[in-house]
Design an enzyme around this catalytic site. Structure first.
Site, PDB file in Angstrom:
ATOM      1  N   GLY A  11       0.779  -1.238   0.000  1.00  0.00           N
ATOM      2  CA  GLY A  11       0.000   0.000   0.000  1.00  0.00           C
ATOM      3  C   GLY A  11       0.805   1.279   0.000  1.00  0.00           C
ATOM      4  O   GLY A  11       0.286   2.335   0.369  1.00  0.00           O
ATOM      5  N   SER A  12       2.064   1.228  -0.450  1.00  0.00           N
ATOM      6  CA  SER A  12       2.840   2.481  -0.457  1.00  0.00           C
ATOM      7  C   SER A  12       2.267   3.485  -1.463  1.00  0.00           C
ATOM      8  O   SER A  12       2.288   4.695  -1.217  1.00  0.00           O
ATOM      9  CB  SER A  12       4.325   2.211  -0.741  1.00  0.00           C
ATOM     10  N   ASN A  13       1.731   2.996  -2.575  1.00  0.00           N
ATOM     11  CA  ASN A  13       1.091   3.918  -3.524  1.00  0.00           C
ATOM     12  C   ASN A  13      -0.216   4.468  -2.956  1.00  0.00           C
ATOM     13  O   ASN A  13      -0.518   5.653  -3.115  1.00  0.00           O
ATOM     14  CB  ASN A  13       0.864   3.228  -4.882  1.00  0.00           C
ATOM     15  N   LYS A  64     -16.258 -15.331  -9.815  1.00  0.00           N
ATOM     16  CA  LYS A  64     -15.700 -13.979  -9.935  1.00  0.00           C
ATOM     17  C   LYS A  64     -16.801 -12.971 -10.252  1.00  0.00           C
ATOM     18  O   LYS A  64     -16.759 -11.827  -9.791  1.00  0.00           O
ATOM     19  CB  LYS A  64     -14.645 -13.968 -11.049  1.00  0.00           C
ATOM     20  N   ARG A  90      -5.297  -8.371  -9.218  1.00  0.00           N
ATOM     21  CA  ARG A  90      -6.298  -9.182  -9.934  1.00  0.00           C
ATOM     22  C   ARG A  90      -6.686  -8.494 -11.233  1.00  0.00           C
ATOM     23  O   ARG A  90      -6.596  -7.272 -11.357  1.00  0.00           O
ATOM     24  CB  ARG A  90      -7.563  -9.335  -9.091  1.00  0.00           C
ATOM     25  N   ILE A  92      -9.409  -7.099 -13.629  1.00  0.00           N
ATOM     26  CA  ILE A  92     -10.776  -6.579 -13.493  1.00  0.00           C
ATOM     27  C   ILE A  92     -11.651  -7.263 -14.551  1.00  0.00           C
ATOM     28  O   ILE A  92     -11.316  -7.286 -15.736  1.00  0.00           O
ATOM     29  CB  ILE A  92     -10.788  -5.046 -13.706  1.00  0.00           C
ATOM     30  N   ASN A 106      -4.757   2.255 -13.593  1.00  0.00           N
ATOM     31  CA  ASN A 106      -3.793   1.339 -12.979  1.00  0.00           C
ATOM     32  C   ASN A 106      -2.384   1.898 -13.116  1.00  0.00           C
ATOM     33  O   ASN A 106      -2.088   2.666 -14.025  1.00  0.00           O
ATOM     34  CB  ASN A 106      -3.867  -0.022 -13.695  1.00  0.00           C
ATOM     35  N   HIS A 108       1.591   0.412 -13.414  1.00  0.00           N
ATOM     36  CA  HIS A 108       2.324  -0.833 -13.659  1.00  0.00           C
ATOM     37  C   HIS A 108       3.826  -0.533 -13.689  1.00  0.00           C
ATOM     38  O   HIS A 108       4.251   0.429 -14.337  1.00  0.00           O
ATOM     39  CB  HIS A 108       1.878  -1.453 -14.994  1.00  0.00           C
TER      40      HIS A 108
HETATM   41  C1  GRF Z   1       3.607  -1.274  -7.480  1.00  0.00           C
HETATM   42  O1  GRF Z   1       4.889  -1.549  -7.944  1.00  0.00           O
HETATM   43  C2  GRF Z   1       2.625  -1.136  -8.617  1.00  0.00           C
HETATM   44  O2  GRF Z   1       3.209  -0.646  -9.782  1.00  0.00           O
HETATM   45  C3  GRF Z   1       2.202  -2.569  -8.842  1.00  0.00           C
HETATM   46  O3  GRF Z   1       2.122  -3.120  -7.561  1.00  0.00           O
HETATM   47  C4  GRF Z   1       3.036  -2.444  -6.694  1.00  0.00           C
HETATM   48  C5  GRF Z   1       2.256  -2.010  -5.483  1.00  0.00           C
HETATM   49  O4  GRF Z   1       3.070  -1.516  -4.457  1.00  0.00           O
HETATM   50  N1  GRF Z   1       0.955  -2.609  -9.579  1.00  0.00           N
HETATM   51  P1  GRF Z   1       2.386  -0.877  -3.154  1.00  0.00           P
HETATM   52  O5  GRF Z   1       1.427  -1.928  -2.584  1.00  0.00           O
HETATM   53  O6  GRF Z   1       1.658   0.350  -3.590  1.00  0.00           O
HETATM   54  O7  GRF Z   1       3.509  -0.591  -2.205  1.00  0.00           O
END
Ligand code: GRF
Length: 193
Positions: A11-13, A64, A90, A92, A106, A108
């Protein structure tokens, strides 16, 4: 603008997005965090930030489609405008995509279309390419294939370890995702007036 963030892990993002919402740089509110893993660390982050958490797993449902129908019901109840995927591991499905077409974003950790899938950083590192990066895109029915909104590249130096590369990628993500989300939301708000 009512936002839902979907995440499955650290969850850092999610954290940097929530901080940008709190600071007012992303216009809107995070109405909920949805997490498909009941013990993921992102849930603790949301609780600390007093953001409502919804957590259940596809395993709790017969299919699902039924899992996503339950999710859709909750999103509609909360009148969510935009779904932000932040490490949601997952694909979608059609149930959510049909209703939220062009309203799911998203991030990536590669320069798509190269290295889609769950291990984008490692796959780029092991392939021997000299650069990789981060892509932010709208979600469609494919695996990491929707229209690209923004990309930023980073060099893979000869002496970089996988861990070095992961740190560089995450640093880009944490700067780029809040910035791009703010731009997308502002432009969508502009379109609705
Ligand atoms: C990130 O590298 C994102 O690009 C990918 O999953 C990772 C999630 O990291 N989809 P965090 O859980 O936000 O730390």
């Amino acid at each position: 603008m009512k936002l839902a963030v979907f995440a499955s892990g650290n969850g850092s993002n999610f954290q940097v997005i929530a901080e940008a919402v709190e600071a007012g740089t992303i216009p809107g509110e995070i109405s909920l965090l949805f997490c498909d893993k009941k013990d993921a660390y992102v849930i603790q982050r949301a609780r600390t930030l007093s953001i409502p958490v919804i957590s259940f797993s596809p395993k709790d449902f017969e299919s699902k489609e039924i899992y996503e129908a339950e999710l859709l019901h909750l999103l509609e109840e909360e009148q969510i405008d935009l779904i932000i995927l932040a490490g949601y591991m997952r694909i979608i499905g059609a149930t959510l995509l049909e209703v939220f077409a062009n309203r799911i974003i998203n991030i990536h950790p590669s320069l798509l279309p190269d290295f889609p899938g769950l291990t984008g950083i490692k796959d780029a590192f092991e392939s021997g390419v000299k650069k990789t990066g981060v892509t932010i895109h709208f979600v469609d029915a494919g695996v990491d294939t929707g229209p690209i909104i923004a990309q930023e590249s980073v060099a893979i130096e000869a002496d970089d370890t996988l861990s070095d590369l992961e740190k560089k990628i995450h640093a880009i993500e944490h700067r780029l995702y809040p910035t791009v989300l703010a731009q997308v939301i502002k432009s969508q708000q502009g379109e609705s007036f």
